[in-house]
Structure formats: C-alpha cells, structure tokens
Design a protein around this motif. Structure first.
Motif, PDB file in Angstrom:
ATOM      1  N   GLU A   1      88.316 -14.009 -10.463  1.00 15.45           N
ATOM      2  CA  GLU A   1      89.086 -14.374 -11.658  1.00 15.45           C
ATOM      3  C   GLU A   1      90.311 -15.201 -11.282  1.00 15.45           C
ATOM      4  O   GLU A   1      90.661 -16.163 -11.992  1.00 15.45           O
ATOM      5  CB  GLU A   1      89.499 -13.112 -12.401  1.00 15.45           C
ATOM      6  CG  GLU A   1      88.332 -12.361 -13.041  1.00 15.45           C
ATOM      7  CD  GLU A   1      88.777 -11.066 -13.701  1.00 15.45           C
ATOM      8  OE1 GLU A   1      89.959 -10.698 -13.515  1.00 15.45           O
ATOM      9  OE2 GLU A   1      87.958 -10.445 -14.403  1.00 15.45           O
ATOM     10  N   ALA A   2      90.973 -14.824 -10.163  1.00 18.47           N
ATOM     11  CA  ALA A   2      92.122 -15.619  -9.715  1.00 18.47           C
ATOM     12  C   ALA A   2      91.696 -17.035  -9.328  1.00 18.47           C
ATOM     13  O   ALA A   2      92.389 -18.014  -9.641  1.00 18.47           O
ATOM     14  CB  ALA A   2      92.810 -14.926  -8.533  1.00 18.47           C
ATOM     15  N   LEU A   3      90.540 -17.150  -8.648  1.00 20.96           N
ATOM     16  CA  LEU A   3      90.023 -18.480  -8.317  1.00 20.96           C
ATOM     17  C   LEU A   3      89.691 -19.267  -9.583  1.00 20.96           C
ATOM     18  O   LEU A   3      89.901 -20.494  -9.636  1.00 20.96           O
ATOM     19  CB  LEU A   3      88.782 -18.347  -7.429  1.00 20.96           C
ATOM     20  CG  LEU A   3      89.021 -17.888  -5.989  1.00 20.96           C
ATOM     21  CD1 LEU A   3      87.695 -17.688  -5.285  1.00 20.96           C
ATOM     22  CD2 LEU A   3      89.885 -18.895  -5.240  1.00 20.96           C
ATOM     23  N   ASP A   4      89.196 -18.564 -10.593  1.00 18.83           N
ATOM     24  CA  ASP A   4      88.902 -19.243 -11.854  1.00 18.83           C
ATOM     25  C   ASP A   4      90.174 -19.770 -12.495  1.00 18.83           C
ATOM     26  O   ASP A   4      90.213 -20.913 -12.983  1.00 18.83           O
ATOM     27  CB  ASP A   4      88.178 -18.267 -12.791  1.00 18.83           C
ATOM     28  CG  ASP A   4      87.850 -18.920 -14.124  1.00 18.83           C
ATOM     29  OD1 ASP A   4      86.988 -19.811 -14.167  1.00 18.83           O
ATOM     30  OD2 ASP A   4      88.481 -18.537 -15.140  1.00 18.83           O
ATOM     31  N   ARG A   5      91.252 -18.934 -12.463  1.00 19.19           N
ATOM     32  CA  ARG A   5      92.526 -19.408 -13.024  1.00 19.19           C
ATOM     33  C   ARG A   5      93.076 -20.576 -12.219  1.00 19.19           C
ATOM     34  O   ARG A   5      93.619 -21.538 -12.793  1.00 19.19           O
ATOM     35  CB  ARG A   5      93.531 -18.259 -13.050  1.00 19.19           C
ATOM     36  CG  ARG A   5      93.199 -17.172 -14.063  1.00 19.19           C
ATOM     37  CD  ARG A   5      94.387 -16.233 -14.247  1.00 19.19           C
ATOM     38  NE  ARG A   5      94.708 -15.524 -13.028  1.00 19.19           N
ATOM     39  CZ  ARG A   5      94.198 -14.356 -12.690  1.00 19.19           C
ATOM     40  NH1 ARG A   5      93.312 -13.766 -13.481  1.00 19.19           N
ATOM     41  NH2 ARG A   5      94.559 -13.761 -11.566  1.00 19.19           N
ATOM     42  N   LEU A   6      92.922 -20.488 -10.875  1.00 19.49           N
ATOM     43  CA  LEU A   6      93.389 -21.602 -10.037  1.00 19.49           C
ATOM     44  C   LEU A   6      92.607 -22.870 -10.345  1.00 19.49           C
ATOM     45  O   LEU A   6      93.186 -23.963 -10.461  1.00 19.49           O
ATOM     46  CB  LEU A   6      93.251 -21.218  -8.571  1.00 19.49           C
ATOM     47  CG  LEU A   6      93.596 -22.312  -7.547  1.00 19.49           C
ATOM     48  CD1 LEU A   6      95.052 -22.718  -7.682  1.00 19.49           C
ATOM     49  CD2 LEU A   6      93.295 -21.846  -6.130  1.00 19.49           C
ATOM     50  N   ALA A   7      91.288 -22.733 -10.468  1.00 18.59           N
ATOM     51  CA  ALA A   7      90.474 -23.908 -10.778  1.00 18.59           C
ATOM     52  C   ALA A   7      90.841 -24.484 -12.137  1.00 18.59           C
ATOM     53  O   ALA A   7      90.900 -25.710 -12.318  1.00 18.59           O
ATOM     54  CB  ALA A   7      88.989 -23.530 -10.739  1.00 18.59           C
ATOM     55  N   ALA A   8      91.123 -23.583 -13.117  1.00 17.37           N
ATOM     56  CA  ALA A   8      91.529 -24.076 -14.437  1.00 17.37           C
ATOM     57  C   ALA A   8      92.863 -24.820 -14.349  1.00 17.37           C
ATOM     58  O   ALA A   8      93.043 -25.881 -14.960  1.00 17.37           O
ATOM     59  CB  ALA A   8      91.629 -22.906 -15.410  1.00 17.37           C
ATOM     60  N   GLY A   9      93.826 -24.255 -13.551  1.00 19.83           N
ATOM     61  CA  GLY A   9      95.103 -24.950 -13.382  1.00 19.83           C
ATOM     62  C   GLY A   9      94.947 -26.285 -12.687  1.00 19.83           C
ATOM     63  O   GLY A   9      95.588 -27.280 -13.069  1.00 19.83           O
ATOM     64  N   LEU A  10      94.084 -26.337 -11.664  1.00 22.73           N
ATOM     65  CA  LEU A  10      93.843 -27.613 -10.989  1.00 22.73           C
ATOM     66  C   LEU A  10      93.158 -28.613 -11.909  1.00 22.73           C
ATOM     67  O   LEU A  10      93.417 -29.822 -11.829  1.00 22.73           O
ATOM     68  CB  LEU A  10      92.982 -27.385  -9.745  1.00 22.73           C
ATOM     69  CG  LEU A  10      93.644 -26.575  -8.605  1.00 22.73           C
ATOM     70  CD1 LEU A  10      92.653 -26.353  -7.474  1.00 22.73           C
ATOM     71  CD2 LEU A  10      94.886 -27.286  -8.090  1.00 22.73           C
ATOM     72  N   ALA A  11      92.290 -28.095 -12.788  1.00 22.67           N
ATOM     73  CA  ALA A  11      91.608 -29.000 -13.722  1.00 22.67           C
ATOM     74  C   ALA A  11      92.592 -29.646 -14.685  1.00 22.67           C
ATOM     75  O   ALA A  11      92.437 -30.811 -15.053  1.00 22.67           O
ATOM     76  CB  ALA A  11      90.527 -28.230 -14.488  1.00 22.67           C
TER      77      ALA A  11
ATOM     78  N   GLN B   1      95.564 -30.422 -13.927  1.00 21.15           N
ATOM     79  CA  GLN B   1      96.420 -31.330 -13.160  1.00 21.15           C
ATOM     80  C   GLN B   1      95.577 -32.307 -12.345  1.00 21.15           C
ATOM     81  O   GLN B   1      95.968 -32.722 -11.256  1.00 21.15           O
ATOM     82  CB  GLN B   1      97.327 -30.526 -12.240  1.00 21.15           C
ATOM     83  CG  GLN B   1      98.288 -29.600 -12.981  1.00 21.15           C
ATOM     84  CD  GLN B   1      99.197 -28.848 -12.044  1.00 21.15           C
ATOM     85  OE1 GLN B   1      99.093 -28.971 -10.823  1.00 21.15           O
ATOM     86  NE2 GLN B   1     100.085 -28.058 -12.597  1.00 21.15           N
ATOM     87  N   THR B   2      94.430 -32.659 -12.871  1.00 21.60           N
ATOM     88  CA  THR B   2      93.548 -33.575 -12.144  1.00 21.60           C
ATOM     89  C   THR B   2      94.227 -34.914 -11.881  1.00 21.60           C
ATOM     90  O   THR B   2      94.149 -35.480 -10.774  1.00 21.60           O
ATOM     91  CB  THR B   2      92.253 -33.783 -12.945  1.00 21.60           C
ATOM     92  OG1 THR B   2      91.654 -32.516 -13.203  1.00 21.60           O
ATOM     93  CG2 THR B   2      91.288 -34.660 -12.181  1.00 21.60           C
ATOM     94  N   GLU B   3      94.918 -35.414 -12.886  1.00 22.87           N
ATOM     95  CA  GLU B   3      95.574 -36.718 -12.723  1.00 22.87           C
ATOM     96  C   GLU B   3      96.670 -36.655 -11.676  1.00 22.87           C
ATOM     97  O   GLU B   3      96.821 -37.559 -10.839  1.00 22.87           O
ATOM     98  CB  GLU B   3      96.144 -37.156 -14.075  1.00 22.87           C
ATOM     99  CG  GLU B   3      96.765 -38.555 -14.035  1.00 22.87           C
ATOM    100  CD  GLU B   3      97.262 -38.979 -15.415  1.00 22.87           C
ATOM    101  OE1 GLU B   3      97.829 -40.077 -15.516  1.00 22.87           O
ATOM    102  OE2 GLU B   3      97.067 -38.195 -16.381  1.00 22.87           O
ATOM    103  N   VAL B   4      97.466 -35.557 -11.698  1.00 21.98           N
ATOM    104  CA  VAL B   4      98.546 -35.412 -10.710  1.00 21.98           C
ATOM    105  C   VAL B   4      97.970 -35.321  -9.301  1.00 21.98           C
ATOM    106  O   VAL B   4      98.471 -35.944  -8.361  1.00 21.98           O
ATOM    107  CB  VAL B   4      99.385 -34.166 -11.047  1.00 21.98           C
ATOM    108  CG1 VAL B   4     100.475 -33.964 -10.000  1.00 21.98           C
ATOM    109  CG2 VAL B   4     100.002 -34.297 -12.429  1.00 21.98           C
ATOM    110  N   ILE B   5      96.889 -34.543  -9.152  1.00 19.42           N
ATOM    111  CA  ILE B   5      96.270 -34.409  -7.829  1.00 19.42           C
ATOM    112  C   ILE B   5      95.701 -35.749  -7.360  1.00 19.42           C
ATOM    113  O   ILE B   5      95.821 -36.125  -6.188  1.00 19.42           O
ATOM    114  CB  ILE B   5      95.178 -33.332  -7.871  1.00 19.42           C
ATOM    115  CG1 ILE B   5      95.797 -31.965  -8.183  1.00 19.42           C
ATOM    116  CG2 ILE B   5      94.414 -33.273  -6.556  1.00 19.42           C
ATOM    117  CD1 ILE B   5      94.787 -30.875  -8.402  1.00 19.42           C
TER     118      ILE B   5
END
Length: 405
Positions: A188-198, A200-204
């Motif tokens: 679930e934490a990885l899912d939240r991290l992936a959602a947060g990264l998603a 910020q796709t443009e920033v990344i």
C-alpha cells in the motif's frame, strides 16, 4: 358446469398463491441455459419459480417468485445447478455455507437482491467433456509424462536436499504468512508512492532532463576522475607512511606541549587580562577613555601631611622599635700622622626665603615655624572633562598655592 367450477377453483387458488408469495432478484455472470418458469429449490425442495431473465450490461438478472413460507437469511446465496447429467437447470437457494453466526442475520424479503458476490454457477457437462478430451487427445498426457520423468531424474539421489529445500520453502512461506500484514502495508505504501510519483511525472521528467548535461560532463571527464581516484589512493599510502614514520616525534611533541597547556590552564582568567593590558601598554585598558586627542586627562590629589606619612611608616613597621644592632668589635687601626692642612675660606650662603604662611597639614607644627593652613591641592580639575591644570612656580609657589599655569 363442472368445468366452470374447476376453472373458478383454479383461479381462486392462483390468486391465493399469488398473494402468499414474494419476489427476489439474483445477479449472475452466466445463467447458462436457464429459462423462465424453471424451478427454484431450497435443499432440493421446490419453493418457487423463475419469473423473468433480463440482461443488465454484462450481468444476467433473474427475478424469482418464492412461497411465503420460505424462510431464508438476508445474506442467502444462489447457484444455478442441473437436476441430472442431461436434466434441466434450476436455481438453488441456501444459507451462506461456512459462515456460522451469520446464517441467522436478517430475513430474505420481497424485493431483496442477491448480488454477484453471493451467486455462482456449476460446471457444464460440455466443459468437463472438452477438458477430458483435451487431456486424452495428447493435449496433456505426453507433457505430464515428460514432466514426471524429468522430475524423477532430477530428484534421484537428491532426496535429502529436495526434502530440505521443501522444509526451507515451508519456513519461508510461513514467515511470509506471518508478515502478511506488513507486506500488505508495504504494498500500500508503494502504491501511495507510485501515485505521488504519477502526479509529479512532469517534475521528474524535468529533473531527468536537467541531469542529462551533468551526466554528459561526468562521462567526458571519466578518465580524469579515474586518475584522481588513483592519485588519492597513492596519497593515502604516502600519508600512512608519513604517519608511521613520525608517530614517535608527534607523541613527543604532544608530551612537550603538556607543561605549556598546564600553565595555560593554571593562568586561567589572568591570561586574557594580561593580553588585554598588553594591547594598551603602558596605560591600563580603562585609560583609553581618558585619552582625548594628543593629551590625557588626569586628576590627582596628594596628601603630604608629614604626620600621616610618619604614622603610616610606623604602622607598616608594626609599631615596634627598631632592633638594636649588635656592636661588633672593631680592629684597632694604627694612627697615621696627618699633615696639617691650611684652613680654607668657606663662602657664606644666603638664608633661604621661607614663606610667612604655610598651608596647614603639609608639615607638622615645628618650633620656630608659623601656623600651617589646610592641605595642599596640586592642581585644579575641570568638573566636566576631568582635565587637570598644573601649577606654575617654584616650591614656595606650590606650597602657598600659586597661580594656575
């Protein structure tokens, strides 16, 4: 006439049955070849029939009519079964199996819905025969035989290792099962991290684009970085040799510094005070406030009372008389004849002029001297700046308080 009576009785019976029944709806992913008017059974006893089958998207909706005396819990289940191998399909209703304590919850009533999570359908004879035909027609037997032979070859002579591997695998699976909650939290934490990264796709993407020039420069300077690391390794080797060679001297120097450090500790607060005084030598640090331009403001008052001076001297000596010096025997010197010298004329010195009035307190009252006035002030100080104006004249002018310079 008899036919009319029978028809009337049938109509009355149908009306009574209609009044004593209720409707229930069930959802299925597949109703197979279920048709309206099919039987609805509870524990293999017919309790109603299928009224209508409709399609809602990809879900089949079956509306059933049940007798009023059918008592089922509100969370009842529904399944499509077959009366025999080639028999007709029917809907089987039952209490939820394996959920003790929930079977008696609520009561199934008119208009209730049995959702997809509580419905299922049995395997069709055609599906079983098709799977059996696939297996018997070489679809799986040859592969199964090959797999069996290869497994036997692999395990021959390694039964102990295989058993140990199975035990280790069992412990591993047991550990995973014990940490199931933590694994779920991690996922679930990885899912939240992936959602947060998603989000910020443009920033990344911009960050990766900004890193590209830096990586290019590092790639271009790869040889220089390698040479620097090699030189750093050589430097470390030289440093180790230098430290090993100078270890004794370093320890001796530190021991020699110990007395100095001890004296510095013993000096305490005196050292910073001495350094502060050295910066303003020969004047004390507080003399900076008295310096104005090229002169120093100074005010001094001297007490020249002879009686006080003698009293202080006696007090410093403890008030005891001076000890008598022992008389030492002197040797008898022979008398030498001295030549007679002619008398020399001595000049007569004029008497020194003394003031008729002396300041009191300067000297004690002596016989033959006039009375003494109160104490002598050697200068006049400015009450605003503290500047002292000196006195002009000789000793007599100083004693009688001459004019300011």
């Amino acid at each position: 006439m008899r036919r009319a009576l029978v028809l009337l009785l049938l109509l009355l019976t149908g009306c009574e049955a209609t009044q004593r029944s209720y409707s229930v709806t069930a959802e299925f992913t597949d109703v197979l070849d279920l048709v309206p008017m099919a039987a609805v059974k509870v524990n293999d006893v017919t309790v109603g029939s299928v009224e209508e089958i409709t399609l809602r998207g990809f879900v089949a909706v079956v509306r059933m009519k049940l007798s009023e005396g059918v008592d089922l819990p509100d969370n009842a289940t529904a399944a499509i079964r077959q009366s025999s191998l080639l028999g007709e399909k029917f809907v089987a209703l039952a209490a939820p199996a394996g959920q003790a304590g929930q079977a008696g919850q609520g009561k199934l009533g008119n208009g209730d819905l049995i959702g997809l999570d509580r419905t299922r359908q049995g395997a069709e004879v055609e599906e079983v025969l098709a799977a059996l035909g696939l297996l018997l027609n070489g679809g799986g037997l040859a592969q199964l035989k090959t797999i069996n032979q290869e497994v036997v070859k692999a395990l021959t002579g390694r039964e102990g290792d295989a058993k140990g591997a199975l035990h280790e695998l069992d412990r591993f699976i047991t550990g995973l099962d014990a940490q199931k909650a933590e694994i779920v939290k991690t996922i679930e934490a990885l899912d939240r991290l992936a959602a947060g990264l998603a989000t910020q796709t443009e920033v990344i993407g911009n960050a990766l684009d900004a890193l590209a020039p830096g990586l290019t420069v590092l790639a271009q300077q790869r040889e220089q970085l390698t040479d620097a690391l090699v030189a750093l390794r050589d430097l470390s080797e030289v440093g180790v040799r230098v430290i090993d060679a100078s270890a004794k001297d370093t320890v001796a120097s530190l021991k020699a510094l110990q007395p100095i450090l001890d004296n510095l500790v013993a000096a305490g607060d005196a050292l910073p005070k001495g350094i502060d005084f050295a910066l303003t030598f020969p004047f004390p640090p507080n003399a900076q406030k008295a310096i104005t331009g090229d002169f120093v403001r100074l005010h001094a008052t001297l007490d020249l009372d002879a009686a006080s001076i003698l009293a202080n001297l006696m007090a410093s000596a403890g008030g005891a008389p001076l000890p008598a010096l022992p008389q030492l025997p002197l040797p008898q010197l022979p008398t030498l004849p001295l030549p007679s010298l002619p008398p020399l004329p001595l000049p007569s010195l004029p008497p020194l002029p003394l003031p008729t009035v002396l300041p009191s307190g300067l000297l004690p009252s002596l016989p033959g001297l006039p009375p003494i006035l109160p104490g002598v002030r050697l200068g006049r100080s400015d009450p605003m700046t503290g500047e002292v104006a000196g006195m002009r004249g000789g000793l007599s002018a100083l004693l009688i308080g001459g004019e300011p310079a």
